[in-house]
Write an enzyme that holds these catalytic residues in place. Structure first.
Site, short mmCIF file in Angstrom:
data_model
loop_
_atom_site.label_atom_id
_atom_site.label_comp_id
_atom_site.label_asym_id
_atom_site.label_seq_id
_atom_site.Cartn_x
_atom_site.Cartn_y
_atom_site.Cartn_z
N LYS A 94 15.24 -6.57 -19.06
CA LYS A 94 14.56 -7.53 -20.21
C LYS A 94 15.24 -7.37 -21.67
O LYS A 94 15.22 -8.62 -22.38
CB LYS A 94 13.09 -7.48 -20.13
CG LYS A 94 12.39 -8.14 -18.81
CD LYS A 94 12.88 -9.56 -18.61
CE LYS A 94 12.01 -10.22 -17.30
NZ LYS A 94 12.32 -11.22 -16.84
N TYR A 145 7.33 -0.44 -14.75
CA TYR A 145 8.34 -1.67 -15.11
C TYR A 145 9.79 -1.18 -14.95
O TYR A 145 10.79 -1.94 -14.77
CB TYR A 145 8.03 -2.48 -16.43
CG TYR A 145 8.58 -3.84 -16.19
CD1 TYR A 145 7.99 -4.84 -15.47
CD2 TYR A 145 9.47 -4.12 -17.35
CE1 TYR A 145 8.45 -6.09 -15.46
CE2 TYR A 145 9.97 -5.81 -17.17
CZ TYR A 145 9.57 -6.36 -16.17
OH TYR A 145 10.07 -7.63 -16.05
P1 NAD Z 1 8.52 -15.73 -9.21
O1 NAD Z 1 8.73 -14.61 -8.02
O2 NAD Z 1 7.66 -16.85 -8.86
O3 NAD Z 1 9.95 -16.20 -9.84
C1 NAD Z 1 10.91 -15.26 -9.69
C2 NAD Z 1 12.36 -16.12 -9.23
O4 NAD Z 1 13.53 -15.42 -9.35
C3 NAD Z 1 12.19 -16.70 -7.86
O5 NAD Z 1 12.34 -18.12 -7.77
C4 NAD Z 1 13.43 -16.08 -7.34
O6 NAD Z 1 13.80 -16.82 -6.24
C5 NAD Z 1 14.23 -15.79 -8.26
N1 NAD Z 1 15.40 -14.83 -8.03
C6 NAD Z 1 15.35 -13.51 -7.76
N2 NAD Z 1 16.41 -13.23 -7.43
C7 NAD Z 1 17.42 -14.25 -7.50
C8 NAD Z 1 18.80 -14.31 -7.34
N3 NAD Z 1 19.60 -13.27 -6.82
N4 NAD Z 1 19.08 -15.53 -7.40
C9 NAD Z 1 18.48 -16.74 -8.06
N5 NAD Z 1 17.22 -16.63 -8.21
C10 NAD Z 1 16.84 -15.36 -7.76
O7 NAD Z 1 7.90 -14.83 -10.28
P2 NAD Z 1 7.64 -15.57 -11.83
O8 NAD Z 1 6.55 -14.39 -12.18
O9 NAD Z 1 7.41 -16.98 -11.72
O10 NAD Z 1 9.02 -14.95 -12.51
C11 NAD Z 1 9.74 -15.88 -13.39
C12 NAD Z 1 10.44 -15.14 -14.57
O11 NAD Z 1 9.09 -14.76 -15.51
C13 NAD Z 1 11.01 -13.75 -14.35
O12 NAD Z 1 11.95 -13.45 -15.23
C14 NAD Z 1 9.97 -12.80 -14.80
O13 NAD Z 1 10.59 -11.49 -14.96
C15 NAD Z 1 9.25 -13.44 -15.87
N6 NAD Z 1 7.82 -12.98 -16.35
C16 NAD Z 1 6.92 -12.84 -15.18
C17 NAD Z 1 5.64 -12.46 -15.51
C18 NAD Z 1 4.39 -12.25 -14.44
O14 NAD Z 1 3.80 -11.48 -14.97
N7 NAD Z 1 4.34 -12.92 -13.64
C19 NAD Z 1 5.40 -11.97 -17.01
C20 NAD Z 1 6.40 -12.17 -17.99
C21 NAD Z 1 7.80 -12.75 -17.35
O1 0WE Z 2 9.31 -9.48 -14.32
C1 0WE Z 2 8.18 -9.37 -13.81
C2 0WE Z 2 8.41 -8.95 -12.27
C3 0WE Z 2 9.71 -8.82 -11.99
C4 0WE Z 2 10.10 -8.14 -10.60
C5 0WE Z 2 9.23 -8.15 -9.57
C6 0WE Z 2 9.61 -7.61 -8.01
C7 0WE Z 2 8.81 -7.71 -7.17
C8 0WE Z 2 9.40 -7.71 -5.67
C9 0WE Z 2 11.45 -7.67 -10.28
N1 0WE Z 2 11.86 -7.35 -9.09
C10 0WE Z 2 10.81 -7.32 -8.14
N2 0WE Z 2 11.39 -6.96 -6.99
C11 0WE Z 2 10.86 -6.67 -5.79
O2 0WE Z 2 11.07 -6.36 -4.92
N3 0WE Z 2 7.24 -9.27 -14.17
C12 0WE Z 2 6.74 -9.26 -15.76
C13 0WE Z 2 5.80 -9.04 -13.61
C14 0WE Z 2 5.64 -7.42 -13.49
O3 0WE Z 2 6.11 -6.63 -12.71
C15 0WE Z 2 5.74 -5.28 -12.84
C16 0WE Z 2 4.88 -5.41 -14.12
C17 0WE Z 2 4.44 -6.75 -14.52
C18 0WE Z 2 3.87 -7.06 -15.25
C19 0WE Z 2 6.10 -4.21 -12.33
C20 0WE Z 2 5.73 -2.98 -12.88
C21 0WE Z 2 4.81 -3.01 -13.67
C22 0WE Z 2 4.24 -4.09 -14.53
#
Ligand code: NAD
Ligand code: 0WE
Length: 263
Positions: free
Chosen positions: A165, A158
């Site tokens: 974060k 990460y």
């Molecule tokens: P997702 O890919 O569906 O959503 C990520 C969003 O970020 C997308 O809608 C994308 O368009 C937007 N984004 C990225 N760069 C951008 C920019 N320059 N301008 C505007 N928008 C931008 O994935 P998700 O998992 O739904 O992620 C949503 C949030 O939840 C994030 O903050 C992520 O870190 C957090 N999160 C995700 C997880 C997981 O495991 N999926 C766990 C904990 C927290």
């Molecule tokens: O917040 C996230 C994902 C955030 C994310 C994901 C991507 C994939 C595509 C940020 N930047 C990018 N850039 C890209 O090009 N999570 C909490 C999901 C997540 O992502 C990981 C995790 C977990 C959980 C990445 C490494 C290890 C664990």
């Protein structure tokens, strides 16, 4: 009548039906909120439009917003202000780091540029959106951000996103302190790992889901519906006494200091 009836909410961060922001939109709509959305770029517009339509929302309340652009952020609230006289809820569900930052050792992978981009998009954008939304917020408004436990405890790969974060969670507290006197609450949900677009292609993601399935007290991963329900609560008047808080929706994974293999 739902517990968000009469609330007007802007949701930033829908990229697909599997986005956490889509789960939040679904719960908000079910509880009677009116929704507006932003989309990152033209490629994603039709997906967001489809979701708004399915949830019975006004599809004219969709605004382009790349959060790296102050102009696009300001334009969102200028245009939203033409339809809505106030904004009750702002959801920030955005995170990004250049892909190569999310693999390999921390020291090896981190770069000045990777640090700058991840913090700009994943943390500063919350402050920027709050700043621009402020004139529209009321004394019963709520702001919500999505975070991950790697802000607090190390998660392999990460990397720089963990730092971003941590900054985001601190931003939630500073905003909560600063906007509290106006009646604006600011909170975060720390979600467990969920298979969304942002998780696609992350090496070892399946292992992380497996970890939650074996190490969490509930022995499973969480869903976007569960995150959505908690988001609806935190952004409603039911949570009127809660601000500056990070609430875990992770099946309890974060409480475990150690686990043993089980068969
Ligand atoms: P997702 O890919 O569906 O959503 C990520 C969003 O970020 C997308 O809608 C994308 O368009 C937007 N984004 C990225 N760069 C951008 C920019 N320059 N301008 C505007 N928008 C931008 O994935 P998700 O998992 O739904 O992620 C949503 C949030 O939840 C994030 O903050 C992520 O870190 C957090 N999160 C995700 C997880 C997981 O495991 N999926 C766990 C904990 C927290
Ligand atoms: O917040 C996230 C994902 C955030 C994310 C994901 C991507 C994939 C595509 C940020 N930047 C990018 N850039 C890209 O090009 N999570 C909490 C999901 C997540 O992502 C990981 C995790 C977990 C959980 C990445 C490494 C290890 C664990």
């Amino acid at each position: 009548m739902g517990f968000m009836a009469g609330k007007k909410a802007l949701i930033v961060g829908v990229a697909s039906e599997r986005s956490i922001a889509a789960g939040i939109a679904e719960a908000f709509a079910r509880e009677g909120a009116e929704l507006a959305f932003t989309y990152q770029n033209d490629k994603l517009k039709s997906r967001v439009e489809k979701l708004a339509e399915r949830l019975g929302q006004d599809t004219s309340l969709l605004f382009p917003c790349d959060v790296t652009s102050d102009e696009e952020i300001d334009a969102v609230f200028e245009n939203l202000g033409k339809s809505w006289d106030k904004l009750d809820v702002l959801v920030h569900s955005v995170g990004f780091a250049p892909r190569e930052q999310l693999a390999g050792g921390f020291t090896e992978s981190i770069t000045r540029e990777g640090y700058a981009i991840s913090h700009d998009i994943s943390a500063y954008s919350l402050a920027a959106l709050a700043k621009s939304a402020l004139p529209m917020l009321s004394d019963q408004s709520a702001i919500l951000a999505l975070t991950y436990n790697a802000a607090v405890q190390v998660v392999p790969n990460y990397n720089v996103m963990g730092l971003a974060k941590a900054s985001l969670e601190s931003c939630v507290r500073f905003l909560a302190s600063d906007l509290g006197p106006r009646g604006v609450r600011v909170n975060a949900i720390s979600a467990g790992a969920i298979k969304t677009l942002a998780a696609a292609g992350i090496s070892g993601f399946r292992k992380m889901l497996h970890y939650a399935e074996t190490a969490s007290p509930l022995r499973r991963t969480v869903t976007i519906e569960e995150v959505g329900n908690t988001a609806a609560f935190l952004c409603s008047d039911l949570a009127s006494g809660i601000t500056g808080e990070t609430t875990f929706v992770d099946a309890g994974v974060n409480i475990m200091g150690m686990t043993f293999d089980e068969d």
